[in-house]
Design an enzyme around this catalytic site. Sequence first.
Site, PDB file in Angstrom:
ATOM      1  N   ASP A  19     -45.937  67.255   1.855  1.00 10.14           N
ATOM      2  CA  ASP A  19     -46.864  68.138   1.140  1.00 10.14           C
ATOM      3  C   ASP A  19     -46.949  67.704  -0.317  1.00 10.14           C
ATOM      4  OD1 ASP A  19     -48.519  70.205   0.337  1.00 10.14           O
ATOM      5  OD2 ASP A  19     -46.888  71.676   0.209  1.00 10.14           O
ATOM      6  N   ASP A  30     -53.014  64.968   1.647  1.00  9.08           N
ATOM      7  CA  ASP A  30     -51.678  64.638   1.149  1.00  9.08           C
ATOM      8  C   ASP A  30     -51.428  63.132   1.249  1.00  9.08           C
ATOM      9  OD1 ASP A  30     -50.466  67.203   0.419  1.00  9.08           O
ATOM     10  OD2 ASP A  30     -50.717  67.700   2.539  1.00  9.08           O
ATOM     11  N   ARG A 194     -59.288  88.590   4.045  1.00  8.04           N
ATOM     12  CA  ARG A 194     -59.159  89.801   3.225  1.00  8.04           C
ATOM     13  C   ARG A 194     -59.724  91.040   3.905  1.00  8.04           C
ATOM     14  NH1 ARG A 194     -63.507  86.916   0.807  1.00  8.04           N
ATOM     15  NH2 ARG A 194     -65.504  88.028   0.889  1.00  8.04           N
ATOM     16  N   ASP A 202     -70.339  90.971  13.442  1.00 10.89           N
ATOM     17  CA  ASP A 202     -69.128  90.189  13.740  1.00 10.89           C
ATOM     18  C   ASP A 202     -68.493  90.689  15.037  1.00 10.89           C
ATOM     19  OD1 ASP A 202     -67.902  88.803  10.851  1.00 10.89           O
ATOM     20  OD2 ASP A 202     -69.479  90.294  10.705  1.00 10.89           O
ATOM     21  N   ASP A 365     -75.974  87.837   4.110  1.00  9.94           N
ATOM     22  CA  ASP A 365     -75.763  88.121   2.701  1.00  9.94           C
ATOM     23  C   ASP A 365     -75.006  86.969   2.022  1.00  9.94           C
ATOM     24  OD1 ASP A 365     -73.618  88.789   4.410  1.00  9.94           O
ATOM     25  OD2 ASP A 365     -72.775  90.204   2.981  1.00  9.94           O
ATOM     26  N   GLU A 559     -64.325  80.728   7.855  1.00  8.72           N
ATOM     27  CA  GLU A 559     -65.482  81.604   8.084  1.00  8.72           C
ATOM     28  C   GLU A 559     -66.760  80.802   8.328  1.00  8.72           C
ATOM     29  OE1 GLU A 559     -67.442  85.256   5.490  1.00  8.72           O
ATOM     30  OE2 GLU A 559     -66.714  83.479   4.439  1.00  8.72           O
TER      31      GLU A 559
END
Length: 621
Positions: A19, A30, A194, A202, A365, A559
Amino acid sequence: MKFVLNINKVFEELLLQEDTDQDKKITKDDNGPKCFLLVDENTKAEEEIIGTYQLSNLLQELAQLKETNSELGEVDLSRIQENPVHRISRKIKDDYWDELTRTIDKKGLTQIIEDEKTSSKVSTLYVSEKDKQGVIYFKALEAELPNFKVQVLPENYSAEYVETLNEKPGILALALEQKIYSLQGVPFVVPGGRFNEMYGWDSYFIGVGLLIDNKIALALAIAENFKYQIIYYGKILNANRSYYLTRTQPPLYSSLIIEIAKKGIQSLDWLKIHLETIILEYNTVWMVQGNRLTPTGLNRYKADGIGMPFEVEPGHFDDILESYALKYNLPIREFEKQYLQRTIIDSNLDEYFVHDRSMRESGHDTTNRLINRCANLNSVDINSFLYKYEKDIAYLITTYFSDTFAFDNVAYTAEDWEQKAIFRKNKINELCWNEQAGMYFDYDFVNQKQFPFEAATTFFPLWAGLCDGDQATKLVKIALPQFVKTGGITGSTKSSTADIGINAPQRQWDYPFGWAPHQILLWDGLIKYNFVDKAQEMVYRWLWLITRNAVDYNGTIPEKFDLEISSHKVFAEYGNVGTEFDYIAKEGFGWVNASYQYGLQILNEELKTKLAELISPEDLF
């Protein structure tokens, strides 16, 4: 073969070596040697773990073992070297759906109260006064949960009332069910990241994924919460938060009920109750003249509410507010404050936000297609969805209720709904079809002309089944190539955003971004019109993108994607949910998870093999 390892020791050594950018992930970015030697603590057997994919899988397996707080643990090499398609699909089915599941009850509220969207010290839950059982249950929780307040919503609330709730925003109650010892919240599945609330459209796509993965109870729970929202809040909400009470979402309730009905897992009584609620929503949310029904006979998105949408981040509307601040000779923050307090009222700005709220109701949106015009449009998407509603209701009545269905003192026949669908189909083709472009465009009923923005919603009529064969062919032969990139279709064509100023916000539902619902609805449409080979290609493109991204970026399932660069590294408004995690992706993203499982149901075995080999679509099609 399994290796016994000192969990913390190997975990730290692996991160230190591989990492190199210290982002708590092992990715193709990496610069480590990409080779790590495992040594079994007992047998001293050795195994080289090679390449980004295997190294990130090792990191994920170790991260899970660390949660056991044990010194030693077993790592199964078959998991490290697993076929990537199998690994992604397995984790969605076995892990991600559970991680994304929430409830609004004593247990679930503990998690939601700590939500990052809760800005005040006291979390507020709103429950409709019509829900007598819910009011009693949640009021009792006030004494048990710290920093928790219940507020009862009046039965008939106004947009003005909803605006007053912005001073203490909160979550909205959903359905409860009686279990053996207690009432419990009917579960729902959040998109990811979140989000701790149930989102409207959805949830349909998530429901499709749940049914594929045999998570039947969760899919049924989504339908129950759809029904609850219609009965107690008057609509399926944008999401179950107080500031969404004036907005609905793209109507896909009937499509979920059809998918459930095809599984043959519910009683006639269950179907009857949900069909009643679908008809109630159709009549009261969509077919009220002057609201979401327009003089053309077609529909629009039209949210209620006053002023700026509450949920946006600070500064989101500065490009709009700047000219108004100058007009009133005020600093932009002071103008914003006075406008929100309604000490300044500007009709032009109010109209802008009517369109903005309506655009958010559309689920898109945001997009330049709908900015400052959404409520003036008979959009292709909403009318395709409602055509499908009309056809679905006719199908359910014919299939399960002998051609007649009585509800609310009205005897509906399947033929009634077929006629509604025929009218809508003819109107869509009259007002929205553009023969020259080979596309459907939104119709501006105020200015009585098409708005020729080339959006992926042009393929929704394929999904709904309202095109004739010639239109379908034109959509596939003329329109589709303008949207296709290596990893699927973009939200709009590049040419439709070419004239947007370089300083304008980059709208996340436009070019070059790709979204799961657009892909899924396209696949269904292609199959419906027998473009089977093209459907295989489009499924492969999207699934390749998800797989390639997960392999290269520590299992990330985001997403949305930037299809111009085939990457989750999106630079647009709102960022990209599902990309922020430490060591292991635990939940993916709801409708992308669903698209993966659904796509695998469609893809033939030959292409599944090529997908696991990560062969680029450009080498195949």
